[in-house]
Scaffold this active site. Structure first.
Site, mmCIF file in Angstrom:
data_model
loop_
_atom_site.group_PDB
_atom_site.id
_atom_site.type_symbol
_atom_site.label_atom_id
_atom_site.label_comp_id
_atom_site.label_asym_id
_atom_site.label_seq_id
_atom_site.Cartn_x
_atom_site.Cartn_y
_atom_site.Cartn_z
ATOM 1 N N TYR A 196 40.598 34.057 30.599
ATOM 2 C CA TYR A 196 39.328 33.564 30.054
ATOM 3 C C TYR A 196 39.162 32.092 30.413
ATOM 4 C CZ TYR A 196 39.361 38.050 27.867
ATOM 5 O OH TYR A 196 39.388 39.408 27.707
ATOM 6 N N SER A 197 37.964 31.718 30.867
ATOM 7 C CA SER A 197 37.692 30.331 31.256
ATOM 8 C C SER A 197 37.619 29.454 30.016
ATOM 9 C CB SER A 197 36.350 30.227 31.973
ATOM 10 O OG SER A 197 36.288 31.108 33.048
ATOM 11 N N CYS A 363 29.819 30.972 39.001
ATOM 12 C CA CYS A 363 30.762 31.646 38.085
ATOM 13 C C CYS A 363 30.066 32.765 37.326
ATOM 14 C CB CYS A 363 31.340 30.616 37.099
ATOM 15 S SG CYS A 363 32.700 31.285 36.120
ATOM 16 N N GLU A 403 34.019 31.399 41.302
ATOM 17 C CA GLU A 403 34.963 32.132 40.448
ATOM 18 C C GLU A 403 34.192 33.283 39.821
ATOM 19 O OE1 GLU A 403 38.432 30.229 38.575
ATOM 20 O OE2 GLU A 403 37.338 30.656 36.730
ATOM 21 N N TYR A 405 34.267 37.540 38.617
ATOM 22 C CA TYR A 405 35.212 38.553 38.144
ATOM 23 C C TYR A 405 34.502 39.838 37.761
ATOM 24 C CZ TYR A 405 33.843 35.712 34.031
ATOM 25 O OH TYR A 405 33.149 34.973 33.102
#
Ligand SMILES: Cc1cc2nc3c(=O)[nH]c(=O)nc-3n(C[C@H](O)[C@H](O)[C@H](O)COP(=O)(O)OP(=O)(O)OC[C@H]3O[C@@H](n4cnc5c(N)ncnc54)[C@H](O)[C@@H]3O)c2cc1C
Ligand code: SF4
Ligand code: SF4
Length: 405
Positions: A196-197, A363, A403, A405
């Site tokens: 988790y960011s 992101c 980034e 996901y």
């Protein structure tokens, strides 16, 4: 002397997300508590793992006479330096026969600047990485857990604050942490760490506090008529104040913010991809309020009720940050996505792309990447710029970061 082109993972940049291990069709990728590594005896250079890797750490190659063993790779803190083999070297003939096309493609990509070491912004603070792992995790205490999306919206995105008490857990904006969900999978193995960011700046969710915030979306979907609940996200979203959580990391050494006041940050996200941008924006607000560099945020959601931090974001002045909030499911409005808004603002973006002080960050969900890339291509083509060249220049100077996901 016969040479082998060995596929390696950069342990400094890898965020241990497990994507490559899940992707590799021949199980050439494995991991221990320290590193993700490629088994040279199994890797057949199919390249399937390259594009799904969110950091580019998978895209590293070394010419070697004998492959590095997986045990050696497990112990690395950084990639070994390139070895100069001189002109007498020739690529191992068997490997060359089997993989000539793939190998030349690898070289072509490497030389085009599309590949190679991913760099952080030159002025970024040096991050700490991999201090805690599954074998040696940090225990954090939940200090808060609040819903960010409207109660009546399908999307449950939460703001979770973790406190480290008197223990050290240093993070920078743009880094991620790992959460170890309790329990085991159906094969009796411990659950994989979920990443988790960090959504708060380096000095804490509350300035000076030894804590950090996460922005976590509860994953629930239907499969074959059954409701499936994501292991990690549901664990985090259900945490109560006071609960203890095992944390690994911090991870990520490249998706970091520049430390110069002249830096322009173009931040493009959907949903929980906003987490690192909340951290970066808040750092600039606290510590560089008069920075000359622009903050430009393209943030997509279905509706305002599903856009995390909608209220607080709207309170930030337009002078401090240019907020482009884009919605795809507003009643009586045509669908709009971040790439549509970007194309509509081509002049502004082209001017920023021309500046050596501009940094791009993307992101969120993987699906957004293609549309954003296409938007940049169009913006450049309409403004006498080459996106391919611009991107290579930006990447090679630590100014282009993705980034997803
Ligand atoms: C670098 C990085 C940073 C991240 N940062 C964040 C963050 O800040 N916030 C955040 O919420 N997440 C973040 N993630 C994603 C997060 O790590 C988990 O992948 C996510 O929470 C889902 O994990 P889970 O354990 O709940 O789901 P799992 O138990 O792993 O299972 C979900 C399974 O379902 C699939 N799936 C997921 N969603 C759907 C869907 N809607 N429909 C169909 N299938 C689906 C997945 O591919 C997977 O196979 C990040 C990931 C990475 C790599
Ligand atoms: S960051 Fe890349 S190399 Fe590291 S585990 Fe994830 S996919 Fe693999
Ligand atoms: S290149 Fe192909 S075989 Fe090699 S590690 Fe990546 S996915 Fe596996």
């Amino acid at each position: 002397m016969s040479l082998l082109r060995q596929h390696l993972i950069d342990p400094e940049i890898c965020i241990r997300c497990n994507t490559c291990e899940e992707t590799c069709p021949v199980d050439a990728i494995t991991h221990d508590d320290n590193n993700y590594v490629v088994d040279a005896a199994k890797c057949d250079y199919c390249m399937d793992c390259i594009s799904p890797c969110p950091t580019g750490s998978i895209d590293n190659w070394r010419m070697v006479t004998a492959g590095y063993s997986i045990e050696a790779q497990f112990s690395w803190g950084e990639l070994p330096a390139e070895i100069d083999h001189g002109d007498a070297a020739s690529v191992d003939s068997q490997q060359q026969e089997a993989n000539e096309e793939d190998a030349s493609e690898i070289l072509k990509v490497a030389h085009s600047g599309e590949s190679g070491k991913v760099l952080p912004p030159a002025s970024a603070e040096r991050p700490y990485i991999n201090i805690y792992n599954r074998d040696k995790p940090m225990t954090a205490r939940v200090a808060g857990n609040f819903r960010l999306t409207d109660d009546n919206s399908e999307s449950d995105i939460r703001h979770v604050i973790l406190d480290f008490g008197d223990k050290t857990f240093p993070v920078l904006e743009g880094q991620s942490i790992g959460i170890i969900p309790p329990g085991e999978d159906e094969k009796g193995r411990p659950h994989l760490v979920r990443l988790y960011s960090v959504a708060s700046p380096r000095d804490g969710e509350r300035p000076g506090a030894n804590n950090l915030a996460l922005t976590v979306k509860r994953v629930v979907f239907q499969e074959d008529g059954e409701t499936v609940r994501g292991i990690g996200s549901n664990y985090v979203c259900d945490l109560k104040k006071g609960d203890q959580v095992l944390v690994t990391g911090p991870f990520g050494a490249t998706f970091l913010m520049p430390n110069t006041t002249s830096a322009n940050l173009i931040m493009i996200c959907t949903g929980t991809g906003s987490a690192p941008f909340r951290a970066m924006t808040e750092y600039r607000r606290r510590h560089m309020p008069d920075a000359g560099g622009k903050l430009l945020l393209y943030f997509g959601a279905r509706t305002p009720g599903e856009l995390p931090y909608f209220g607080p974001l709207n309170k930030l002045s337009d002078r401090f940050i240019d907020k482009q909030l884009v919605f795809s499911r507003l009643p009586d409005n045509p669908k709009e996505y971040v790439q549509n808004r970007m194309i509509n603002q081509a002049d502004k973006l082209a001017a920023l792309l021309n500046s050596q002080d501009t940094y791009i960050y993307i992101c969120g969900l993987k699906e957004m990447e293609k549309g954003v890339e296409e938007a940049f291509e169009k913006i450049c083509a309409d403004n006498n710029l080459s996106w391919t060249e611009t991107k290579i220049t930006m990447k090679s100077s630590g100014r282009y970061h993705v980034e997803t996901y």
